[in-house]
Enzyme design. Sequence first.
Site, PDB file in Angstrom:
ATOM      1  N   ASP A   1       2.618  -4.970  10.496  1.00 34.67           N
ATOM      2  CA  ASP A   1       1.203  -5.279  10.734  1.00 34.67           C
ATOM      3  C   ASP A   1       0.573  -6.082   9.600  1.00 34.67           C
ATOM      4  O   ASP A   1      -0.621  -6.009   9.374  1.00 34.67           O
ATOM      5  CB  ASP A   1       0.425  -3.967  10.944  1.00 34.67           C
ATOM      6  CG  ASP A   1       0.500  -3.057   9.722  1.00 34.67           C
ATOM      7  OD1 ASP A   1       1.299  -3.351   8.818  1.00 34.67           O
ATOM      8  OD2 ASP A   1      -0.246  -2.064   9.686  1.00 34.67           O
ATOM      9  N   GLU A   2       1.362  -6.836   8.899  1.00 37.07           N
ATOM     10  CA  GLU A   2       0.866  -7.473   7.681  1.00 37.07           C
ATOM     11  C   GLU A   2       1.652  -8.756   7.414  1.00 37.07           C
ATOM     12  O   GLU A   2       2.873  -8.763   7.549  1.00 37.07           O
ATOM     13  CB  GLU A   2       1.107  -6.478   6.543  1.00 37.07           C
ATOM     14  CG  GLU A   2       0.339  -6.690   5.301  1.00 37.07           C
ATOM     15  CD  GLU A   2       0.843  -5.721   4.223  1.00 37.07           C
ATOM     16  OE1 GLU A   2       0.809  -6.102   3.061  1.00 37.07           O
ATOM     17  OE2 GLU A   2       1.309  -4.612   4.562  1.00 37.07           O
TER      18      GLU A   2
ATOM     19  N   ASP B   1      -4.032  -8.276   7.449  1.00 38.45           N
ATOM     20  CA  ASP B   1      -3.599  -6.878   7.532  1.00 38.45           C
ATOM     21  C   ASP B   1      -4.304  -6.242   8.734  1.00 38.45           C
ATOM     22  O   ASP B   1      -5.522  -6.185   8.776  1.00 38.45           O
ATOM     23  CB  ASP B   1      -3.984  -6.165   6.220  1.00 38.45           C
ATOM     24  CG  ASP B   1      -3.310  -4.813   6.099  1.00 38.45           C
ATOM     25  OD1 ASP B   1      -2.535  -4.445   7.004  1.00 38.45           O
ATOM     26  OD2 ASP B   1      -3.581  -4.118   5.095  1.00 38.45           O
TER      27      ASP B   1
END
Lengths: 388, 372
Positions: free
Chosen positions: A105-106, A10
């Site tokens: 973003d993960e 993350d």
Amino acid sequence: MASRIIIHVDMDAFYAAVEQRDRPELRGRPVIVGGTPEGRGVVSAASYEAREFGVHSAMPAAQAVRACPQGAFLPVDMRKYRRVSEEVMAILGLHAGVIEQVSIDEAFLEVTDRARDFAAAARIARSIKREIRGELKLTASVGVGPNKFLAKLASDLEKPDGLVVIEPHEAEGFLAPLPVGKLWGVGPKTEKRLQERGLKTIGQVAGTPVEELRKLLGPWGDVVHELARGIDERAVEPVREAKSASAEQTFPEDLDNVRDMRKALAELSREVAGRLQGEGVRARTVAIKVRFGDFRTITRQTTLGEATDQAEVLRQTAYRLLDGVDRAGQGIRLLGVRGAGLEQALAQLSLFDEQAQRRGQLERTLSYIRRRFGPEAVRWAREGLRQK
Amino acid sequence: MKISCNRRVLHEALQHVSRVVAGRTTLPILSNLLLEARGSELRVVAYDMEIGAESRVGIETAEEGTLTVPARVLGDVVASLPDATVEMQSEQRSVLSLSCGRSQYTIHGLPAEEFPSLPEVTGGVSFEISQAAMRELIRATIFAASADEARAILTGVLLIRDDAGVKMVATDSYRLAVKNAAVDEVKGTGDDGQWQAIIPARALQELNRMLDPGDEEVRVGVRASEQQIVFGVGGYTLVSRLIEGQFPNYERVIPTETERTVEISREDLLAAIKRAAIVARAEASKLLFRAQEGVLTISAESGDVGRAHEELAATVEGEEIEIAFNAEYLTDVLGVMESDRVVWQFTGPLSSGLLKAADDPDYLYVVMPMQL
């Protein structure tokens, strides 16, 4: 049977971190992406410096300005974040055969086949962090666990720049004291229902007979019970295309006039358009979500003749959908806009696309000015900046 | 029904209509052809409820009559018979018995009464046009129509008839083709003033197959009502439903003034684009064009495949420009044009390009670029 080993990565305050990386003058300062210094819009991301002032994503910008007037408010640059995201995912791709990108973003990595044990997985996690820092000058928080739920929980525990490993035998101990809201899929509504039954921690949920949870939550009770005991069988599934892009906002006070509702829809439409453009897709279906003061929630949707990534089209459509909603005098607590039925936006421009026509018009006007007053008479702002 | 006819003539008639036969249909009889013998003429009819085709051929009739038979079966049998006289006879109301030399077939069909009749097109607008002009109109525009069924209107070709003549317009919203037919090619007998209709591209494709541009005697008769249009040429008739709705305002997107002009050999340009497109296949066929003094460069780049770079001599007027286009949108039109040289005009990298054949004022093509 040997445990599965899954890594969750993350990125820390992703949008804000990218901006701080690219603009050294912002480093160490509170950075708020999304929303204007005049307090318009909604916060998409806040740097850790800004979070210390209580600013968080989804907060109305006006509130963020009050909380952190010295913050740097930046517009959302989805195209840039998307590009950096691709670079992050490229690094992750080197460390796992199967990757599930959950958002920009993960991502989850299935490393069962690459790591003999959790120590080996921790080494992979460290390499990932090192490479992201070295190549992209960004930090990520990484969690390692025997399933997706625990891996995600682990990545969250020591943010930012964290690395936490939860081995199967530690799972129960980790989970027991955590509030039930940490369970995947347990939102404020469910949390409240569980708390009303005296179930405040995950440990208490784990100790509750599944029948009771089922009575309380329906079939979802089974899932909650398993998660509470650290069980999560869901596979890491390779990247799937995004199916929709949405944005919603809960208002501090219920809205009761159409002007405010429209203002909110316009804002949300802009946000959704930004996401669509960032992903390089267009939505064919537009939906709105309306939650009334009494929590009754409805959605209305319509299909467009031509898929769009334009805020203007989304806004007009959202207005039309809202007009069709019978509010019966009720205030509105939450509004959402969603674009679905996504198609790949062609870099191919369209003849009948109003915006394309306007761009064309602009080009014609510029060239007329240049013809008349010389090539230096007018320039794009971005060209001016580049030359400085 | 009892008739005899030449095998080749029958084969041709079947071929003319058989592509109109419905592929998958809930009405089984639409997979059949209607055969109708009247006087010394055999009518062969196919109809899928949107487009209907009828071919008439001369026969010897011993007994008039009508029935329907599966198009595929009859077509395939007749296609593989030797060239000789074919005898056809109906047995009961729905079985066709066919003999040719020493070959004998019976084919199970359906009674003719169940076959829907082709729509009658009466009144409305009518005019005549030479086969050559009609063919040019279709050929120059049809490829620009959309294949996307969700955008029904754009799957059609706009036909405009006014005092100036006849015009066809097609667009899939990324490119636009407009072709005029000179006024002396048209004989109007319909209403005064302008008239227009949107014709399914598929219907024009069928019509185009029937046209013989070398035949200056037989002209194409066109008649249209509110919902239907019918084309007649010789012994062939094509009826089509019209597409309802408003065609986009195409005139608005035709650039009226442009900044830069590139004049170039059509064949050289086409060949270079086709070559460069090989590299661009994985990149949505995106080609980059750069017009500088005396030179047009075409380049393509694909991370996986490699690079292409082409340089062509060209007469370039105006400032240097860099602009990207989908190769397919250019090869289509350059393949249809016949002139030696083409004139290509641009305003800016985000504005449409206007492409014309140097010696054909009646044809223009507008294409939107791709983002750089």
